[in-house]
Design an enzyme around this catalytic site. Structure first.
Site, PDB file in Angstrom:
ATOM      1  N   ARG A  97     -11.811  17.649  10.309  1.00 20.00           N
ATOM      2  CA  ARG A  97     -11.052  16.406  10.489  1.00 20.00           C
ATOM      3  C   ARG A  97      -9.735  16.634  11.235  1.00 20.00           C
ATOM      4  O   ARG A  97      -9.266  15.758  11.959  1.00 20.00           O
ATOM      5  CB  ARG A  97     -10.795  15.779   9.111  1.00 20.00           C
ATOM      6  CG  ARG A  97      -9.782  14.663   9.154  1.00 20.00           C
ATOM      7  CD  ARG A  97      -9.687  13.941   7.838  1.00 20.00           C
ATOM      8  NE  ARG A  97      -8.410  13.255   7.751  1.00 20.00           N
ATOM      9  CZ  ARG A  97      -7.987  12.586   6.696  1.00 20.00           C
ATOM     10  NH1 ARG A  97      -8.755  12.499   5.627  1.00 20.00           N
ATOM     11  NH2 ARG A  97      -6.824  11.986   6.695  1.00 20.00           N
TER      12      ARG A  97
ATOM     13  N   GLU B 223       0.867  -1.188   0.000  1.00 20.08           N
ATOM     14  CA  GLU B 223       0.000   0.000   0.000  1.00 20.08           C
ATOM     15  C   GLU B 223       0.900   1.233   0.000  1.00 20.08           C
ATOM     16  O   GLU B 223       1.795   1.360   0.832  1.00 20.08           O
ATOM     17  CB  GLU B 223      -0.906  -0.017   1.238  1.00 20.08           C
ATOM     18  CG  GLU B 223      -1.829   1.183   1.287  1.00 20.08           C
ATOM     19  CD  GLU B 223      -3.144   0.922   2.037  1.00 20.08           C
ATOM     20  OE1 GLU B 223      -3.440  -0.253   2.359  1.00 20.08           O
ATOM     21  OE2 GLU B 223      -3.867   1.893   2.289  1.00 20.08           O
TER      22      GLU B 223
ATOM     23  N   ASP C 277      -2.623  14.293   7.184  1.00 21.81           N
ATOM     24  CA  ASP C 277      -2.185  13.026   6.623  1.00 21.81           C
ATOM     25  C   ASP C 277      -0.974  13.195   5.699  1.00 21.81           C
ATOM     26  O   ASP C 277      -1.106  13.065   4.488  1.00 21.81           O
ATOM     27  CB  ASP C 277      -3.357  12.413   5.849  1.00 21.81           C
ATOM     28  CG  ASP C 277      -3.093  10.971   5.482  1.00 21.81           C
ATOM     29  OD1 ASP C 277      -2.071  10.432   5.932  1.00 21.81           O
ATOM     30  OD2 ASP C 277      -3.908  10.399   4.744  1.00 21.81           O
TER      31      ASP C 277
ATOM     32  N   LYS D 214      -3.880  -0.346  14.007  1.00 22.73           N
ATOM     33  CA  LYS D 214      -4.707   0.731  13.451  1.00 22.73           C
ATOM     34  C   LYS D 214      -6.149   0.323  13.701  1.00 22.73           C
ATOM     35  O   LYS D 214      -6.619  -0.665  13.145  1.00 22.73           O
ATOM     36  CB  LYS D 214      -4.429   0.862  11.955  1.00 22.73           C
ATOM     37  CG  LYS D 214      -5.386   1.791  11.204  1.00 22.73           C
ATOM     38  CD  LYS D 214      -5.001   1.918   9.721  1.00 22.73           C
ATOM     39  CE  LYS D 214      -5.954   2.815   8.964  1.00 22.73           C
ATOM     40  NZ  LYS D 214      -5.576   2.980   7.545  1.00 22.73           N
TER      41      LYS D 214
ATOM     42  N   TRP E 101     -14.070  12.434   2.685  1.00 18.89           N
ATOM     43  CA  TRP E 101     -12.839  12.278   3.465  1.00 18.89           C
ATOM     44  C   TRP E 101     -12.507  13.439   4.386  1.00 18.89           C
ATOM     45  O   TRP E 101     -11.544  13.379   5.152  1.00 18.89           O
ATOM     46  CB  TRP E 101     -11.658  11.983   2.522  1.00 18.89           C
ATOM     47  CG  TRP E 101     -11.857  10.681   1.809  1.00 18.89           C
ATOM     48  CD1 TRP E 101     -12.407  10.511   0.571  1.00 18.89           C
ATOM     49  CD2 TRP E 101     -11.556   9.382   2.308  1.00 18.89           C
ATOM     50  NE1 TRP E 101     -12.462   9.178   0.267  1.00 18.89           N
ATOM     51  CE2 TRP E 101     -11.948   8.461   1.310  1.00 18.89           C
ATOM     52  CE3 TRP E 101     -10.995   8.899   3.491  1.00 18.89           C
ATOM     53  CZ2 TRP E 101     -11.795   7.080   1.468  1.00 18.89           C
ATOM     54  CZ3 TRP E 101     -10.843   7.526   3.649  1.00 18.89           C
ATOM     55  CH2 TRP E 101     -11.253   6.644   2.647  1.00 18.89           C
TER      56      TRP E 101
ATOM     57  N   GLU F 164       3.836   9.135  -0.581  1.00 20.00           N
ATOM     58  CA  GLU F 164       2.443   9.101  -1.034  1.00 20.00           C
ATOM     59  C   GLU F 164       1.966  10.447  -1.591  1.00 20.00           C
ATOM     60  O   GLU F 164       1.419  10.513  -2.684  1.00 20.00           O
ATOM     61  CB  GLU F 164       1.544   8.660   0.131  1.00 20.00           C
ATOM     62  CG  GLU F 164       0.065   8.705  -0.224  1.00 20.00           C
ATOM     63  CD  GLU F 164      -0.837   8.242   0.905  1.00 20.00           C
ATOM     64  OE1 GLU F 164      -0.328   7.925   1.989  1.00 20.00           O
ATOM     65  OE2 GLU F 164      -2.062   8.203   0.689  1.00 20.00           O
TER      66      GLU F 164
ATOM     67  N   GLU G 291       5.002   9.697  14.027  1.00 21.71           N
ATOM     68  CA  GLU G 291       5.058   8.919  12.783  1.00 21.71           C
ATOM     69  C   GLU G 291       5.291   9.827  11.576  1.00 21.71           C
ATOM     70  O   GLU G 291       4.565  10.800  11.357  1.00 21.71           O
ATOM     71  CB  GLU G 291       3.738   8.144  12.609  1.00 21.71           C
ATOM     72  CG  GLU G 291       3.699   7.270  11.367  1.00 21.71           C
ATOM     73  CD  GLU G 291       2.410   6.451  11.254  1.00 21.71           C
ATOM     74  OE1 GLU G 291       1.942   5.890  12.262  1.00 21.71           O
ATOM     75  OE2 GLU G 291       1.862   6.374  10.136  1.00 21.71           O
TER      76      GLU G 291
ATOM     77  N   ARG H 251      -1.990   3.330  17.002  1.00 21.55           N
ATOM     78  CA  ARG H 251      -1.966   4.538  16.172  1.00 21.55           C
ATOM     79  C   ARG H 251      -3.117   5.499  16.502  1.00 21.55           C
ATOM     80  O   ARG H 251      -4.226   5.067  16.815  1.00 21.55           O
ATOM     81  CB  ARG H 251      -2.015   4.158  14.685  1.00 21.55           C
ATOM     82  CG  ARG H 251      -0.753   3.440  14.248  1.00 21.55           C
ATOM     83  CD  ARG H 251      -0.826   3.010  12.805  1.00 21.55           C
ATOM     84  NE  ARG H 251      -0.429   4.022  11.867  1.00 21.55           N
ATOM     85  CZ  ARG H 251      -1.127   4.382  10.805  1.00 21.55           C
ATOM     86  NH1 ARG H 251      -2.313   3.839  10.555  1.00 21.55           N
ATOM     87  NH2 ARG H 251      -0.669   5.287   9.962  1.00 21.55           N
TER      88      ARG H 251
ATOM     89  N   ASN I 270      -3.270  -1.750   7.614  1.00 19.55           N
ATOM     90  CA  ASN I 270      -4.563  -2.256   7.133  1.00 19.55           C
ATOM     91  C   ASN I 270      -4.332  -3.755   6.973  1.00 19.55           C
ATOM     92  O   ASN I 270      -3.912  -4.216   5.921  1.00 19.55           O
ATOM     93  CB  ASN I 270      -4.937  -1.628   5.790  1.00 19.55           C
ATOM     94  CG  ASN I 270      -5.256  -0.145   5.932  1.00 19.55           C
ATOM     95  OD1 ASN I 270      -5.766   0.302   6.955  1.00 19.55           O
ATOM     96  ND2 ASN I 270      -4.948   0.628   4.901  1.00 19.55           N
TER      97      ASN I 270
ATOM     98  N   GLU J  76     -10.540   4.280   8.829  1.00 23.97           N
ATOM     99  CA  GLU J  76     -10.613   3.912   7.418  1.00 23.97           C
ATOM    100  C   GLU J  76     -11.048   2.463   7.219  1.00 23.97           C
ATOM    101  O   GLU J  76     -10.454   1.707   6.460  1.00 23.97           O
ATOM    102  CB  GLU J  76      -9.264   4.183   6.737  1.00 23.97           C
ATOM    103  CG  GLU J  76      -8.854   5.642   6.835  1.00 23.97           C
ATOM    104  CD  GLU J  76      -7.559   5.983   6.119  1.00 23.97           C
ATOM    105  OE1 GLU J  76      -6.697   5.100   5.987  1.00 23.97           O
ATOM    106  OE2 GLU J  76      -7.416   7.148   5.707  1.00 23.97           O
TER     107      GLU J  76
HETATM  108  O1  GCW Z   1      -2.817   8.426   4.079  1.00 25.41           O
HETATM  109  C1  GCW Z   1      -3.570   7.334   4.343  1.00 25.41           C
HETATM  110  C2  GCW Z   1      -3.258   6.422   3.228  1.00 25.41           C
HETATM  111  C3  GCW Z   1      -3.670   5.006   3.508  1.00 25.41           C
HETATM  112  C4  GCW Z   1      -3.040   4.570   4.829  1.00 25.41           C
HETATM  113  C5  GCW Z   1      -3.494   5.521   5.926  1.00 25.41           C
HETATM  114  C6  GCW Z   1      -2.878   5.200   7.279  1.00 25.41           C
HETATM  115  C7  GCW Z   1      -2.345   2.386   5.495  1.00 25.41           C
HETATM  116  O2  GCW Z   1      -3.853   6.923   2.050  1.00 25.41           O
HETATM  117  O3  GCW Z   1      -3.225   4.224   2.444  1.00 25.41           O
HETATM  118  O4  GCW Z   1      -3.379   3.244   5.131  1.00 25.41           O
HETATM  119  O5  GCW Z   1      -3.120   6.829   5.593  1.00 25.41           O
HETATM  120  O6  GCW Z   1      -1.929   5.873   7.656  1.00 25.41           O
HETATM  121  O7  GCW Z   1      -3.354   4.324   7.953  1.00 25.41           O
END
Ligand code: GCW
Length: 694
Positions: free
Chosen positions: A348, A172, A377, A294, A556, A405, A399, A331, A215, A298
């Site tokens: 958020r 991922e 994020d 986690k 989101w 990404e 973290e 987390r 995940n 999500e």
């Molecule tokens: O930024 C988001 C990502 C997800 C990721 C999530 C997280 C692993 O798009 O892909 O999932 O954060 O940090 O848990």
């Protein structure tokens, strides 16, 4: 004695696979001094992790000297007068009656060089290994000579790398090929390659490694007897390098793999299941660091499903891990991802603080909260999360995301230590900068309770099966930089770049040019990305390239709300109140658009396009300017790289050139889409008359 540092011309041939452990250097110490390694490992009983690490330290020193410097050293346990003496500080005292300078905490080392002896002494086995890697690095950088005395120890005890690898072999947010650990639904790997990986990680001091995605999904089965033997074998590969595994576990495991009808943390059945499961896992991997979780995020299961708190959830796992001195790394990326964009009261960015600050003090001693550095994020620019400094009774870690990404996906070059340096230098308003909070707790044994300390760093890995590990060869610098920063959070981006370039490209001009490119890359990326901290103008799902309104009407919770006259979300006391999560003195700065740091101006404020920024120009003109500049800077990076054509192996040169060319295409897209978008909203042209597509 020769102390001149010479680069072996014609011999140094940069190999992408070797990263910052290149060969082809000439040691600036006389050969006799490096000829014999007198190591403690000869004297330690042949069992246990410490013995394995000490043995590895000696082997790494011998092999590193040969491979990187062409020096053949003999490894011996015999005492003697000259050579390199390698072992724990306690051994120096016992064997030679020698008292070394005070070193500091676990993982620390002392390197001392005299005319006929090199001393590499660790506080413990891992410190001895780190001392070897630092010695070799400094030797390659030409910074070791007679009289050198270096004493270092890591700032924090938890220096973690998190893989988001799926058991299918995909990753991922991975941009460097498939997984190093998994393939086709099982742990499948090239053991030799994993040794090389362990060496890379240990060489920068990383000591905790999670191998599967947070995940967890299908890798839930890693903690079953079907998979544990293979996972244990992986742990065995990393063990001699002082790297301990951490496993991501699915909070819903009692149901998903245990066949129970609940995973409620307060249901004794679920708690008992985890106790048994932890016992099983520790039978296979006795030194597992613990579990990484986690939850309620999500789509992952979590305590909210049962009306319980995150303290309930984490403490249940902590209790299961406690008999084995394991830790539950939990987390804080918990937010509701089913928003209605129409609701402007929702924010958020508030989520982590709102969820976790009220729970401060309610977590077990062996829980570590893992908090993303920013409230959103991993955007190219965000403020630092208000939880840092605010948590005083809970152990926690910060973290980062090394995998790019939102920062160019290892197509675009983006040297992240620039961003991390700013995070480290941020004054929390609680009497300390982030880098001063780091290490304020957590010294001593990894499982020691250090109530309230920011005791570590974690980061999402950027590595995969590509031959150069990171897709973009220059993205290796981000992995290197992360490790170095864990070791010493005060290290600046410029220093990290200097080290990495010297180790990867050798002394001389090439390294200097690459360093200039690296250092230019983050500012350039930031300029052509979403302006002034407004965040998320990316293509939905894959997150590469611009889509100005890609997330504007989605669930989101990341909106910029740009209109004809203004853009941004008001997060001050008059708006969502997010800024009130910071101490009053900090909030006052963020709340005032004239004092708010401009790179997060639009994170905190909704502003008219004619708002005057510090340089006297309007916000709109600054948006235009930064986007034109960002593109030009990306173009200059490519031009600079092209000057290296004859200085590098063709494959290295070509692969980076190809990425820099793709980066330019992306930068152009960002520049033009952003500028056109705002021009169409305002109909105000660029002051300098540059081309904006209407
Ligand atoms: O930024 C988001 C990502 C997800 C990721 C999530 C997280 C692993 O798009 O892909 O999932 O954060 O940090 O848990």
């Amino acid at each position: 004695m020769t102390i001149s540092m010479r680069f072996l011309k014609g011999y140094f041939h940069m190999k992408e696979y070797d990263c910052w452990l290149q060969g082809g250097f000439k040691a600036a110490l006389k050969a006799e001094l490096l000829a014999a390694i007198r190591a403690e490992e000869g004297g330690v009983p042949d069992k246990g992790t410490d013995a394995a690490i000490l043995r590895q330290a000696a082997v790494e020193l011998r092999d590193g000297l040969l491979k990187r410097f062409g020096v053949r050293a003999v490894l011996s346990g015999e005492p003697g007068e000259s050579g390199i003496f390698l072992g724990r500080a306690s051994w120096f005292l016992e064997r030679y009656g020698e008292r070394l300078p005070e070193i500091g905490g676990p993982g620390g080392f002392h390197i001392g060089v005299s005319e006929d002896r090199v001393v590499i002494a660790g506080t413990d086995a891992a410190g001895t290994l780190y001392g070897v890697f630092r010695f070799l690095a400094l030797l390659a950088l030409g910074e070791i000579k007679p009289g050198s005395a270096i004493t270092e120890s890591p700032a924090v005890s938890f220096r973690a790398l998190n893989h988001w690898d799926n058991i299918e072999g995909t990753i991922e947010r991975g941009y460097a090929g498939g997984s190093l650990f998994f393939k086709d639904g099982e742990a499948r790997y090239d053991a030799e390659r994993l040794c090389d990986y362990a060496r890379l990680l240990a060489s920068v001091g990383i000591n905790v490694l999670s191998i599967n995605n947070v995940n967890v999904r299908t890798s839930s089965k890693l903690i079953t007897e079907d998979c544990l033997p293979q996972v244990a074998a992986i742990a065995g590969i990393f063990r001699p390098y002082g790297v301990r595994l951490l496993l991501s576990v699915n909070f819903s495991s009692p149901e998903v793999i245990g066949g129970l009808d609940t995973s409620d943390p307060l249901d004794p059945k679920a708690a008992a299941w985890w106790k048994e499961r932890a016992a099983l896992v520790y039978r296979y991997i006795p030194d597992l660091w613990g579990f990484l979780v986690k939850a309620d995020s999500e789509g992952e299961g979590g305590p909210f499903q049962y009306g319980r708190t995150h303290a309930d959830g984490a403490n249940m796992l902590a209790a299961a891990l406690q008999p084995f001195k394991g830790e539950c790394v939990w987390r804080c990326f918990v937010y509701d991802c089913a928003q209605d964009w129409r609701n402007t009261a929702f924010d958020r960015a508030r989520a982590a603080y709102d969820h976790f600050k009220p729970l401060d003090g309610q977590f077990a001693d062996n829980v570590i909260l893992q908090i993303k550095h920013g409230p959103y994020d991993f955007q190219v620019r965000e403020p630092v999360s208000p939880l840092f400094g605010a948590l005083t009774k809970t152990r926690h870690t910060m973290e980062f995301q090394i995998t790019q990404e939102y920062t160019g996906q290892q197509i675009d070059l983006c040297f992240l230590p620039w961003m991390w340096q700013d995070v480290m230098a941020y004054d929390t308003g609680y009497g300390a900068k982030v880098r001063e909070l780091l290490g304020s707790g957590g010294k001593g044994s990894p499982s020691a309770s250090a109530r309230g300390g920011l005791e570590g760093l974690a980061a999402v890995a950027n590595t995969g099966l590509d031959n150069n590990w990171t897709g973009h060869t220059l993205a290796q610098a981000n992995l290197y930089g992360y490790g170095r920063l864990c070791w010493n959070p005060a290290l600046g981006a410029e220093e990290i770049a200097r080290e990495w370039c010297g180790l990867t490209f050798g002394p001389g001009k090439t390294a200097r040019v690459v360093r200039e490119i690296l250092l230019a890359s983050y500012p350039a990326y930031q300029k052509y990305n979403a302006p002034f901290g407004v965040c998320f103008m990316v293509e939905p799902r894959h997150h590469y390239g611009p889509s100005i309104e890609g997330y504007e009407f989605s669930r989101w919770g990341t909106y910029h709300r740009a209109g004809r006259e203004a853009i941004g979300v008001d997060r001050t006391g008059k708006g969502t109140g997010y800024s009130g999560q910071y101490p009053p003195a900090i909030a006052a700065v963020f709340d005032d658009p004239k004092r708010c740091p401009e790179d997060v101006l639009l994170f905190f404020h909704r502003l008219r396009y004619d708002f005057r920024m510090k340089n006297g120009k309007t916000l709109l003109q600054n948006i235009y300017d930064t986007h034109f500049e960002g593109y030009d800077e990306a173009e200059a990076m490519l031009a600079k790289w092209q000057t290296l054509e004859n200085a590098l192996p063709a494959a290295v040169y070509q692969s980076v050139r190809e990425r820099l060319e793709r980066q330019l295409v992306n930068a152009r897209e960002w520049r033009d889409q952003v500028n056109t978008y705002f021009y169409r909203h305002t109909l105000i042209p660029d002051e300098q008359g540059r081309k904006i597509y209407a």
